[in-house]
Write an enzyme that holds these catalytic residues in place. Structure first.
Site, short mmCIF file in Angstrom:
data_model
loop_
_atom_site.label_atom_id
_atom_site.label_comp_id
_atom_site.label_asym_id
_atom_site.label_seq_id
_atom_site.Cartn_x
_atom_site.Cartn_y
_atom_site.Cartn_z
N ASN A 11 67.07 105.65 42.72
CA ASN A 11 67.22 104.54 43.97
C ASN A 11 66.18 104.71 45.08
O ASN A 11 66.23 105.76 45.82
CB ASN A 11 68.48 104.86 44.80
CG ASN A 11 68.67 103.87 46.10
OD1 ASN A 11 67.76 102.95 46.09
ND2 ASN A 11 69.73 104.40 46.94
N LYS A 13 65.27 103.07 47.50
CA LYS A 13 65.46 102.89 49.10
C LYS A 13 64.43 102.04 49.47
O LYS A 13 63.83 101.40 48.85
CB LYS A 13 65.93 104.10 49.92
CG LYS A 13 66.88 105.17 49.19
CD LYS A 13 67.27 106.07 50.19
CE LYS A 13 68.04 107.43 49.49
NZ LYS A 13 69.26 107.62 50.25
N HIS A 95 76.19 100.87 48.45
CA HIS A 95 75.55 102.16 48.64
C HIS A 95 75.95 102.66 49.96
O HIS A 95 76.52 101.78 50.92
CB HIS A 95 73.95 102.02 48.70
CG HIS A 95 73.35 103.47 48.65
ND1 HIS A 95 72.91 103.97 49.74
CD2 HIS A 95 72.91 104.28 47.66
CE1 HIS A 95 72.51 105.22 49.47
NE2 HIS A 95 72.31 105.27 48.44
N GLU A 97 74.52 103.81 52.41
CA GLU A 97 73.70 103.12 53.58
C GLU A 97 74.02 101.51 53.89
O GLU A 97 73.94 101.04 54.91
CB GLU A 97 72.19 103.29 53.32
CG GLU A 97 71.69 104.89 53.35
CD GLU A 97 70.74 104.95 52.40
OE1 GLU A 97 70.04 104.32 51.94
OE2 GLU A 97 70.72 106.33 52.01
N GLU A 169 79.15 109.43 45.70
CA GLU A 169 77.98 109.88 46.37
C GLU A 169 78.39 110.33 47.83
O GLU A 169 78.72 109.38 48.52
CB GLU A 169 76.97 108.82 46.43
CG GLU A 169 76.38 108.36 45.51
CD GLU A 169 74.89 107.72 45.75
OE1 GLU A 169 73.99 108.34 45.08
OE2 GLU A 169 74.61 106.96 46.32
N GLY A 175 70.36 112.47 51.00
CA GLY A 175 69.40 112.48 51.70
C GLY A 175 69.39 113.87 52.63
O GLY A 175 68.50 114.09 53.54
N SER A 215 71.42 114.34 46.84
CA SER A 215 70.39 115.61 47.02
C SER A 215 70.41 116.21 45.39
O SER A 215 70.13 117.32 45.51
CB SER A 215 70.78 116.58 48.15
OG SER A 215 70.69 116.01 49.33
C1 PEP Z 1 70.96 107.97 47.02
O1 PEP Z 1 70.10 107.26 47.68
O2 PEP Z 1 71.77 107.30 46.31
C2 PEP Z 1 70.84 109.44 46.98
C3 PEP Z 1 71.73 110.08 46.31
O3 PEP Z 1 69.72 109.87 47.71
P1 PEP Z 1 69.34 111.53 47.43
O4 PEP Z 1 69.08 111.80 46.16
O5 PEP Z 1 67.94 111.42 48.55
O6 PEP Z 1 70.21 112.30 48.31
#
Ligand code: PEP
Length: 252
Positions: A11, A13, A95, A97, A169, A175, A215
């Site tokens: 992803n 973003k 997601h 976000e 997630e 993040g 992460s």
């Molecule tokens: C994501 O955007 O779905 C995500 C898991 O981000 P990150 O790997 O940066 O934590």
């Protein structure tokens, strides 16, 4: 499980430019990528067609979001029909976000899930608890509520579920550099699989890929990937870097 094909999504973003994307395409084409892993990348909407044209067909391309109808007076939105029309097969929905920065509720995400499936796309719907929810002992309840909204929109047909890859997630891990431990991820993944067995069917529970996201890095991916109910990853930050290839190859 080895019955479920290992899946790694990237992803991006709201990151990237034509120049930086050329670099990502370059390391993906150079690989080498474990052919047992299904790979899907999710660029920002303006780059979808160009990324689709640049990548080999074995790598899927996903939109990061879509709207719940095919066309009309919805300024700023994109539809599953448009995503399919430019040759992309996938869309990420719900997601964290979208849920927490843009306020998308379960009901809207469910409508998007139903419409995107009816338009023929494959989906990566995302769920996960916030830190305060985990600390209040609500992880299971929150994830079940979010999964129920999605599952009700998918229905019971295993052939339709074959186009759905769930991403767990935890919001506190996205993040932040605070990855869930392999045990924390496995615990929730097993609960989600049990929920699917009881509320959809044992067949759907056994076949559906459940990804971990939050992460994930080249350093922590192998231990997470060894958990029996972790069928792959949804990767944010690390999907922009050559380390993404190591995550794709986590089961090697
Ligand atoms: C994501 O955007 O779905 C995500 C898991 O981000 P990150 O790997 O940066 O934590």
């Amino acid at each position: 499980s080895t019955d479920r094909r290992f899946f790694v999504g990237g992803n991006w973003k709201m990151n990237g430019s034509q120049a930086s994307i050329a670099g990502i395409v370059g390391f993906l084409k150079a690989g080498p990528l474990d052919p047992r892993t299904e790979v899907v990348v999710a660029p920002p909407a303006p780059y979808l067609a160009s990324v689709r044209a640049q990548l080999p067909a074995e790598i899927g391309v996903a939109a990061q979001n879509c709207y719940k109808v095919a066309s009309g007076a919805f300024t700023g939105e994109i539809s599953p029909a448009m995503i399919a029309d430019i040759g992309c097969q996938w869309v990420v929905l719900g997601h964290s976000e979208r849920r927490h920065v843009f306020g998308e509720p379960d009901a809207l995400i469910a409508e998007k899930v139903g419409h995107a499936l009816s338009a023929g796309l494959s989906l990566i719907p995302c769920i996960g608890e916030k830190l305060e929810e985990r600390e209040a002992g609500q992880t299971e309840a929150v994830c079940y509520r979010q999964l129920k909204a999605i599952a009700d929109a998918v229905g019971s047909d295993p052939a339709v579920w074959a186009r759905v890859v769930i991403a767990y997630e935890p919001v506190w891990a996205i993040g932040t550099g605070k990855t869930a431990s392999p045990q924390q991820a496995q615990e929730v993944h097993a609960q989600l699989r049990a929920w699917l067995s009881q509320n959809v069917s044992p067949q759907v529970s056994a076949q559906t890929r459940i990804l971990y996201g939050g992460s994930v890095t080249a350093d922590n991916c192998k231990e997470l990937a060894s958990q029996p109910d972790v069928d792959g990853f949804l990767v944010g930050g690390a999907s922009l870097k050559p380390d993404f290839v190591k995550i794709i190859n986590a089961r090697q």
